[in-house]
Design an enzyme around this catalytic site. Structure first.
Site, PDB file in Angstrom:
ATOM      1  N   HIS A 262       0.765  -3.830   9.328  1.00 30.07           N
ATOM      2  CA  HIS A 262       2.150  -3.600   8.913  1.00 30.07           C
ATOM      3  C   HIS A 262       2.962  -3.056  10.076  1.00 30.07           C
ATOM      4  O   HIS A 262       2.442  -2.313  10.919  1.00 30.07           O
ATOM      5  CB  HIS A 262       2.226  -2.604   7.759  1.00 30.07           C
TER       6      HIS A 262
ATOM      7  N   HIS B  70       0.835  -1.209   0.000  1.00 33.29           N
ATOM      8  CA  HIS B  70       0.000   0.000   0.000  1.00 33.29           C
ATOM      9  C   HIS B  70       0.870   1.259   0.000  1.00 33.29           C
ATOM     10  O   HIS B  70       0.603   2.201  -0.748  1.00 33.29           O
ATOM     11  CB  HIS B  70      -0.920   0.006   1.223  1.00 33.29           C
TER      12      HIS B  70
END
Length: 240
Positions: free
Chosen positions: A199, A150
């Site tokens: 993450h 992302h």
């Protein structure tokens, strides 16, 4: 009689932008390599875990800090860096550039997005870092953790599009606003990945470094390959 040649400031020379781009790319690639090396050796564990824990309610690692609407907002924001949104956005932009016969700009966007996606996927397989297990994931994930796809793809896509759109404006303030929106989108998407627990912070930092450097490299290649006299593509290939 003596004639004085008009002096041109260095920052107005065409070569200056290229030199700055090379320096920025080199710095970001060095940062990526450094982060990857520290991550592989386990040196980032304490930092990564400390940030993840700081974003969760004490005693309840399933709940993020902040009001309920912040979590909902982060879920919406993170979708802006997902495959669905970026693919739709890229297709729309490519269609517009094809209709307006801006071949150089279309090639730049396609290289930045598609190339960035392939590079991100390859690196994820190569590093094979597991997703964080310290806190609950607030959105579904399936791939490896390092680097953040992302963060990397939003940097490659939104920074490239921001530079292209900025070239359509003559006013510096408007150009700065347009490119600034691309930067802000890239940053908040990366932050949302850490906030949602999918993450580590170093995944996102590495993704930002690599995505931004990839976008700059695509811009440099587009400048070198564009045909002479192609003013439309020349303007599209210049950053904001």
């Amino acid at each position: 009689m003596f004639s004085l040649t008009r002096w041109t400031p260095a920052w107005r020379l065409p070569e200056f932008n290229t030199l700055v781009a090379f320096l920025v790319i080199s710095g970001m690639l060095f940062a990526f390599v450094k982060i990857a090396d520290e991550m592989a050796e386990g040196e980032t564990v304490h930092f990564d875990e400390a940030v993840l824990l700081a974003l969760r309610q004490p005693g309840d690692l399933a709940r993020p800090v902040g009001p309920w609407w912040l979590e909902a907002a982060m879920v919406d924001i993170t979708a802006l860096g997902g495959w669905t949104v970026l693919t739709l956005l890229t297709v729309v932009v490519l269609a517009y550039l094809a209709i307006t016969a801006r071949r150089g700009a279309a090639a730049l966007v396609l290289a930045a997005v598609a190339g960035g996606a392939l590079l991100s996927s390859a690196l994820k397989v190569g590093f094979a870092r597991p997703r964080p297990e310290l806190v609950d994931h607030l959105v579904n994930v399936s791939s490896a953790s390092f680097p953040s796809g992302h963060a990397m793809l939003s940097a490659a896509t939104y920074l490239t599009l921001g530079a292209l759109l900025a070239r359509t404006e003559s006013r510096r303030s408007v150009r700065a606003l347009i490119f600034g929106v691309g930067v802000v989108l890239t940053l908040v998407i990366g932050v949302s990945r850490v906030y949602l627990g999918v993450h580590y912070p170093t995944d996102v930092l590495a993704g930002w470094c690599l995505g931004a450097s990839w976008a700059l490299m695509c811009w440099l290649v587009a400048r070198w390959l564009r045909p002479r006299g192609d003013e439309t593509d020349a303007a599209a290939a210049e950053p904001g």
